[in-house]
Design a protein around this motif. Sequence first.
Motif, PDB file in Angstrom:
ATOM      1  N   ILE A   1      72.774  27.466   2.975  1.00 35.81           N
ATOM      2  CA  ILE A   1      71.901  26.655   3.753  1.00 35.81           C
ATOM      3  C   ILE A   1      70.600  27.743   4.091  1.00 35.81           C
ATOM      4  O   ILE A   1      69.358  26.920   3.823  1.00 35.81           O
ATOM      5  CB  ILE A   1      72.407  26.217   4.888  1.00 35.81           C
ATOM      6  CG1 ILE A   1      73.342  25.162   4.719  1.00 35.81           C
ATOM      7  CG2 ILE A   1      71.318  25.902   6.190  1.00 35.81           C
ATOM      8  CD1 ILE A   1      74.302  24.532   6.038  1.00 35.81           C
ATOM      9  N   LEU A   2      70.724  28.790   4.300  1.00 37.11           N
ATOM     10  CA  LEU A   2      69.461  29.884   4.426  1.00 37.11           C
ATOM     11  C   LEU A   2      68.436  29.769   3.509  1.00 37.11           C
ATOM     12  O   LEU A   2      67.278  29.457   3.844  1.00 37.11           O
ATOM     13  CB  LEU A   2      70.052  31.246   4.581  1.00 37.11           C
ATOM     14  CG  LEU A   2      68.968  32.364   4.646  1.00 37.11           C
ATOM     15  CD1 LEU A   2      68.196  32.277   5.955  1.00 37.11           C
ATOM     16  CD2 LEU A   2      69.310  33.679   4.388  1.00 37.11           C
ATOM     17  N   PRO A   3      68.646  29.796   1.936  1.00 40.76           N
ATOM     18  CA  PRO A   3      67.933  29.854   1.144  1.00 40.76           C
ATOM     19  C   PRO A   3      67.158  28.335   0.979  1.00 40.76           C
ATOM     20  O   PRO A   3      66.294  28.057   0.773  1.00 40.76           O
ATOM     21  CB  PRO A   3      68.498  30.075  -0.302  1.00 40.76           C
ATOM     22  CG  PRO A   3      69.957  30.348   0.038  1.00 40.76           C
ATOM     23  CD  PRO A   3      70.077  30.265   1.550  1.00 40.76           C
ATOM     24  N   ALA A   4      68.256  27.444   1.286  1.00 40.66           N
ATOM     25  CA  ALA A   4      67.714  26.018   1.127  1.00 40.66           C
ATOM     26  C   ALA A   4      66.364  25.462   2.503  1.00 40.66           C
ATOM     27  O   ALA A   4      65.441  25.263   2.005  1.00 40.66           O
ATOM     28  CB  ALA A   4      68.668  24.918   1.541  1.00 40.66           C
ATOM     29  N   THR A   5      66.953  26.327   3.550  1.00 44.37           N
ATOM     30  CA  THR A   5      65.788  26.038   4.664  1.00 44.37           C
ATOM     31  C   THR A   5      64.562  26.720   4.040  1.00 44.37           C
ATOM     32  O   THR A   5      63.416  26.584   4.559  1.00 44.37           O
ATOM     33  CB  THR A   5      66.543  26.694   5.826  1.00 44.37           C
ATOM     34  OG1 THR A   5      67.589  25.852   6.137  1.00 44.37           O
ATOM     35  CG2 THR A   5      65.298  26.465   6.846  1.00 44.37           C
ATOM     36  N   VAL A   6      64.486  28.099   3.615  1.00 44.26           N
ATOM     37  CA  VAL A   6      63.457  28.993   3.258  1.00 44.26           C
ATOM     38  C   VAL A   6      62.608  28.003   2.297  1.00 44.26           C
ATOM     39  O   VAL A   6      61.387  28.095   2.202  1.00 44.26           O
ATOM     40  CB  VAL A   6      63.953  30.207   2.775  1.00 44.26           C
ATOM     41  CG1 VAL A   6      62.745  31.105   2.231  1.00 44.26           C
ATOM     42  CG2 VAL A   6      64.413  31.173   3.984  1.00 44.26           C
ATOM     43  N   GLY A   7      63.407  27.537   1.165  1.00 44.36           N
ATOM     44  CA  GLY A   7      62.833  26.919   0.191  1.00 44.36           C
ATOM     45  C   GLY A   7      61.845  25.525   0.778  1.00 44.36           C
ATOM     46  O   GLY A   7      60.862  25.480   0.366  1.00 44.36           O
ATOM     47  N   LEU A   8      62.582  24.841   1.461  1.00 49.81           N
ATOM     48  CA  LEU A   8      62.011  23.891   2.129  1.00 49.81           C
ATOM     49  C   LEU A   8      60.839  24.177   3.007  1.00 49.81           C
ATOM     50  O   LEU A   8      59.783  23.324   3.113  1.00 49.81           O
ATOM     51  CB  LEU A   8      62.871  22.907   2.887  1.00 49.81           C
ATOM     52  CG  LEU A   8      64.133  22.323   1.842  1.00 49.81           C
ATOM     53  CD1 LEU A   8      65.354  21.461   2.603  1.00 49.81           C
ATOM     54  CD2 LEU A   8      63.717  21.046   0.910  1.00 49.81           C
TER      55      LEU A   8
ATOM     56  N   VAL B   1      67.168  30.425  11.564  1.00 44.24           N
ATOM     57  CA  VAL B   1      67.657  29.561  10.198  1.00 44.24           C
ATOM     58  C   VAL B   1      68.392  28.246  10.906  1.00 44.24           C
ATOM     59  O   VAL B   1      68.063  27.299  10.336  1.00 44.24           O
ATOM     60  CB  VAL B   1      68.424  30.720   9.602  1.00 44.24           C
ATOM     61  CG1 VAL B   1      68.814  29.600   8.402  1.00 44.24           C
ATOM     62  CG2 VAL B   1      67.566  31.663   9.060  1.00 44.24           C
TER      63      VAL B   1
ATOM     64  N   GLN C   1      65.352  20.175  10.320  1.00 55.00           N
ATOM     65  CA  GLN C   1      65.323  19.280   9.061  1.00 55.00           C
ATOM     66  C   GLN C   1      66.212  18.018   9.116  1.00 55.00           C
ATOM     67  O   GLN C   1      66.013  17.112   8.335  1.00 55.00           O
ATOM     68  CB  GLN C   1      65.216  20.234   7.864  1.00 55.00           C
ATOM     69  CG  GLN C   1      64.055  21.014   7.915  1.00 55.00           C
ATOM     70  CD  GLN C   1      64.197  22.089   6.816  1.00 55.00           C
ATOM     71  OE1 GLN C   1      65.053  22.631   6.618  1.00 55.00           O
ATOM     72  NE2 GLN C   1      63.037  22.214   6.122  1.00 55.00           N
TER      73      GLN C   1
ATOM     74  N   LEU D   1      59.182  33.059   6.668  1.00 61.90           N
ATOM     75  CA  LEU D   1      60.424  32.620   5.966  1.00 61.90           C
ATOM     76  C   LEU D   1      60.950  33.826   5.278  1.00 61.90           C
ATOM     77  O   LEU D   1      62.153  34.050   4.778  1.00 61.90           O
ATOM     78  CB  LEU D   1      59.875  31.660   4.894  1.00 61.90           C
ATOM     79  CG  LEU D   1      59.328  30.176   5.871  1.00 61.90           C
ATOM     80  CD1 LEU D   1      58.807  29.126   5.069  1.00 61.90           C
ATOM     81  CD2 LEU D   1      60.685  29.498   6.367  1.00 61.90           C
TER      82      LEU D   1
ATOM     83  N   VAL E   1      66.426  29.506  -3.242  1.00 68.74           N
ATOM     84  CA  VAL E   1      65.241  28.978  -2.785  1.00 68.74           C
ATOM     85  C   VAL E   1      64.294  28.230  -3.743  1.00 68.74           C
ATOM     86  O   VAL E   1      63.554  27.027  -3.332  1.00 68.74           O
ATOM     87  CB  VAL E   1      64.432  30.590  -2.252  1.00 68.74           C
ATOM     88  CG1 VAL E   1      62.902  30.298  -1.902  1.00 68.74           C
ATOM     89  CG2 VAL E   1      65.072  31.301  -1.374  1.00 68.74           C
TER      90      VAL E   1
ATOM     91  N   ALA F   1      65.495  24.900  -4.054  1.00 68.06           N
ATOM     92  CA  ALA F   1      65.175  24.042  -2.770  1.00 68.06           C
ATOM     93  C   ALA F   1      63.616  23.511  -3.011  1.00 68.06           C
ATOM     94  O   ALA F   1      63.290  22.527  -2.377  1.00 68.06           O
ATOM     95  CB  ALA F   1      65.610  24.673  -1.653  1.00 68.06           C
ATOM     96  N   PHE F   2      62.791  24.411  -3.137  1.00 64.49           N
ATOM     97  CA  PHE F   2      61.328  24.244  -3.034  1.00 64.49           C
ATOM     98  C   PHE F   2      61.087  23.323  -4.215  1.00 64.49           C
ATOM     99  O   PHE F   2      60.167  22.388  -3.864  1.00 64.49           O
ATOM    100  CB  PHE F   2      60.513  25.630  -3.640  1.00 64.49           C
ATOM    101  CG  PHE F   2      59.035  25.488  -3.397  1.00 64.49           C
ATOM    102  CD1 PHE F   2      58.658  25.672  -2.265  1.00 64.49           C
ATOM    103  CD2 PHE F   2      58.384  25.350  -4.589  1.00 64.49           C
ATOM    104  CE1 PHE F   2      56.804  25.457  -2.401  1.00 64.49           C
ATOM    105  CE2 PHE F   2      57.132  25.194  -4.730  1.00 64.49           C
ATOM    106  CZ  PHE F   2      56.464  25.408  -3.667  1.00 64.49           C
TER     107      PHE F   2
ATOM    108  N   CYS G   1      73.182  22.945  -1.330  1.00 61.11           N
ATOM    109  CA  CYS G   1      72.973  24.282  -1.059  1.00 61.11           C
ATOM    110  C   CYS G   1      74.070  24.984  -0.359  1.00 61.11           C
ATOM    111  O   CYS G   1      74.801  25.994  -0.474  1.00 61.11           O
ATOM    112  CB  CYS G   1      71.504  24.921  -0.492  1.00 61.11           C
ATOM    113  SG  CYS G   1      70.263  24.518  -1.664  1.00 61.11           S
TER     114      CYS G   1
END
Lengths: 173, 169
Positions: A90-97, B43, B50, B122, B139, B142-143, B160
């Motif tokens: 979830i951490l990288p998902a939140t960073v990406g979003l 986080v 979200q 971030l 990352v 997700a981006f 994720c």
Amino acid sequence: MTLIRRSAVQTHAWMSEEEFNRSWALCQMTPGINLIALTILVGKKVAGFRGAVICLLGLLFPSALITILITAGFLLIRDLPTVKGALKGILPATVGLGLVTACQMAQQPILASWKRGAWQTLFGAFLLVGSALLLWSGKASVIVVLLVAGAIAALENWVVDRFWPSQESEVPQ
Amino acid sequence: MTPMAFFLYVLRAALLSSGGFGNVSSLHDSFVPRGMATDAQFVQALTVGQLSPGPNGLWVVSLGYLMLGPWGSVAAFVGIMIPPILIIGIERLYSRVQHHPAVEGFIRGLNLAVAGMFVPILLKLLQGSGIDELKVALVVAAFILGWFQRIPVVVVIGLCAAIGILTNR
């Protein structure tokens, strides 16, 4: 936003399209959450001060309650191994979003600078990148960077408008 | 920290930002270096923000709960409500000055700085947990998924999370 626009302008005709757009423009320039400000303006238009309060509670109360419930629920299960694993994804998902959000936040002011010409765009990009680098270097606090960036841009905008007003007419269409 | 102090930080951050996540940088800067909150709490709160319905800005309510319990979330709620409420009082005045070049410039500069400073925060959140290839890949994924907005945020986070569980040994 789209939903609010549809019900305020089309379904109920509380305000005209132009009025709505003007309200939204105003809200984007007010501090804090724009959507809250917009709700207040629509509510006020419909039913005065009481309308604004009711709209605000309608928008925020249910979602705030759900936010609290999700958080409380999360605290209960936080230490389960599965949840710990999930958090690693979830951490990288939140960073990406979040990076998407950062781009969206930059879009509007950069477009506004673009309409004022190349020099302004460059200046806007400088503020954007400069504040990021300054914070990354750890040499300045966020509040200071915010105030300085605002002050420099205010001065620059005022000077350009005053001494080179022709820049306004160079708007690339 | 007392809920009152938390409220004041939230209020200051909300007054100097725009949009739901515009206050992330200044709150992170206020709390994390002084040990009042952790990167992990940020986080978690951002994720809840979200996932939950309503404006993303309610992430602060979640942060308040994680840091201080129920009173923290009440403090956050009041703190993010006040700046937009100000709009009622100053709507007339504001619509008169909003096109003044200095006001326009100030707000544009503020918004650019808010957007710019979100990125290092971030990256710090990511760095704090240790960077590996999988995280970087997630990352980027997700981006891209978030950029095209075809897939709901809940699904992106869920996917994720599932990958996180599967790869957690």
